[in-house]
Design an enzyme around this catalytic site. Sequence first.
Site, PDB file in Angstrom:
ATOM      1  N   ASP A  35       0.849  -1.211   0.000  1.00 20.65           N
ATOM      2  CA  ASP A  35       0.000   0.000   0.000  1.00 20.65           C
ATOM      3  C   ASP A  35       0.881   1.257   0.000  1.00 20.65           C
ATOM      4  O   ASP A  35       0.839   2.042   0.948  1.00 20.65           O
ATOM      5  CB  ASP A  35      -0.948  -0.004   1.213  1.00 20.65           C
ATOM      6  CG  ASP A  35      -0.239  -0.071   2.560  1.00 20.65           C
ATOM      7  OD1 ASP A  35       0.893  -0.581   2.615  1.00 20.65           O
ATOM      8  OD2 ASP A  35      -0.820   0.402   3.559  1.00 20.65           O
ATOM      9  N   HIS A  92       9.475  -0.042   9.043  1.00 23.10           N
ATOM     10  CA  HIS A  92       8.526  -1.165   9.060  1.00 23.10           C
ATOM     11  C   HIS A  92       8.704  -2.098   7.857  1.00 23.10           C
ATOM     12  O   HIS A  92       9.168  -3.219   7.988  1.00 23.10           O
ATOM     13  CB  HIS A  92       7.089  -0.642   9.078  1.00 23.10           C
ATOM     14  CG  HIS A  92       6.738   0.134  10.310  1.00 23.10           C
ATOM     15  ND1 HIS A  92       6.793  -0.391  11.575  1.00 23.10           N
ATOM     16  CD2 HIS A  92       6.312   1.415  10.465  1.00 23.10           C
ATOM     17  CE1 HIS A  92       6.417   0.514  12.463  1.00 23.10           C
ATOM     18  NE2 HIS A  92       6.121   1.619  11.815  1.00 23.10           N
TER      19      HIS A  92
HETATM   20  C1  BDR Z   1       2.511  -0.569   8.676  1.00 23.04           C
HETATM   21  O1  BDR Z   1       1.405   0.316   8.454  1.00 23.04           O
HETATM   22  C2  BDR Z   1       1.675   1.181   7.374  1.00 23.04           C
HETATM   23  O2  BDR Z   1       1.470   2.490   7.780  1.00 23.04           O
HETATM   24  C3  BDR Z   1       3.116   0.980   7.005  1.00 23.04           C
HETATM   25  O3  BDR Z   1       3.306   1.097   5.604  1.00 23.04           O
HETATM   26  C4  BDR Z   1       3.444  -0.397   7.496  1.00 23.04           C
HETATM   27  O4  BDR Z   1       3.152  -1.377   6.518  1.00 23.04           O
HETATM   28  C5  BDR Z   1       3.144  -0.233  10.020  1.00 23.04           C
HETATM   29  O5  BDR Z   1       2.232  -0.428  11.057  1.00 23.04           O
HETATM   30 CA    CA Z   2       2.739  -0.761   4.180  1.00 25.05          CA
END
Ligand code: BDR
Ligand code: CA
Length: 314
Positions: free
Chosen positions: A13, A243
Amino acid sequence: MTTDPIRVIIDTDPGVDDSMAILLAFNSPELQIEGLTTIFGNTGTAVTTQNALRLVELAGRPDVPVAAGADKPLLRPFDGGGWMVHGRNGLGEVSFPAPRGTPIARRGAQFIVDTVLANPGEITLLAVGPLTNLAIALALEPRIAGLVNRVVIMGGSATVPGNVSAVAEANIHNDPEAAHLVFNAGWPLVMVGLDVTTRTIMTNAYLDDLRAIGNRYTDFIGQIVRHYHAFHQQQGLEGIYVHDSSAVMYLLDPSLFTTRDVYVDVEYLSPHLRGYTVADWHGKRQVQTRATVCVAVDSPRFLELYRQRIATIR
Ligand code: BDR
Ligand code: CA
């Protein structure tokens, strides 16, 4: 000794940290990217699909198919996503020209099913957004559970608090029913959650060093990361959490991570616990299914590898 690259579909995403992860993946010889499937999360699917097309073009790989995925969670409305973190356009409010390419005609879940069936045992699903496309793919063709190589997800938290509620991580919270199905599908699943992603921090100095490299990847990252960085600063962090790149890193070098095999279920019934990834550390549920959960990471070595990879475009 050379080994065959890992063949991977990235379900994503994008998203600032997704973009950083995708560029890392394209710049890593250990991986062969078979396609990108898109999902809502950081913003809506129409926007994340445009961003995915931009990223394959930036990577010099417009031949890599982009398949648009689901527009909403399995059973719930989409709540608009993480635009405070990633900007309304998912790329930190920085405007970029429209991509030249277009998504393929097939939807994301169908692309996953077709690719896995055509390549039994070969395909790794790397999911760094809500798990809706994977759940739909399982519903379309349950045999894929036995035919994937493995599933590696960025999502959940087994030993630390959540980031969108007391207990839930954003990707799981966004579609907890889908996550429940994915965690219980019986396929080999690696969970790269907040347990490790919040232990790896790109500090302000690290980000300055990255910008100073001055290639097309670091220029792009330097622009889009500002908004994401400002969000983290408001939360009191002098830097950013890493992340989605953590899930890519697991594929590049699993020795960076300490893991434990444990059954993980996802709570979706209770409003307060929505998206809670419950790790059954003491085997109380007596189920066979196990997820491989990353519980510790060698962050210095990780950050050095990220810098090296992004510094030299293949
Ligand atoms: C996840 O949530 C999204 O905001 C980031 O892209 C990552 O995949 C972190 O909690
Ligand atoms: Ca993500």
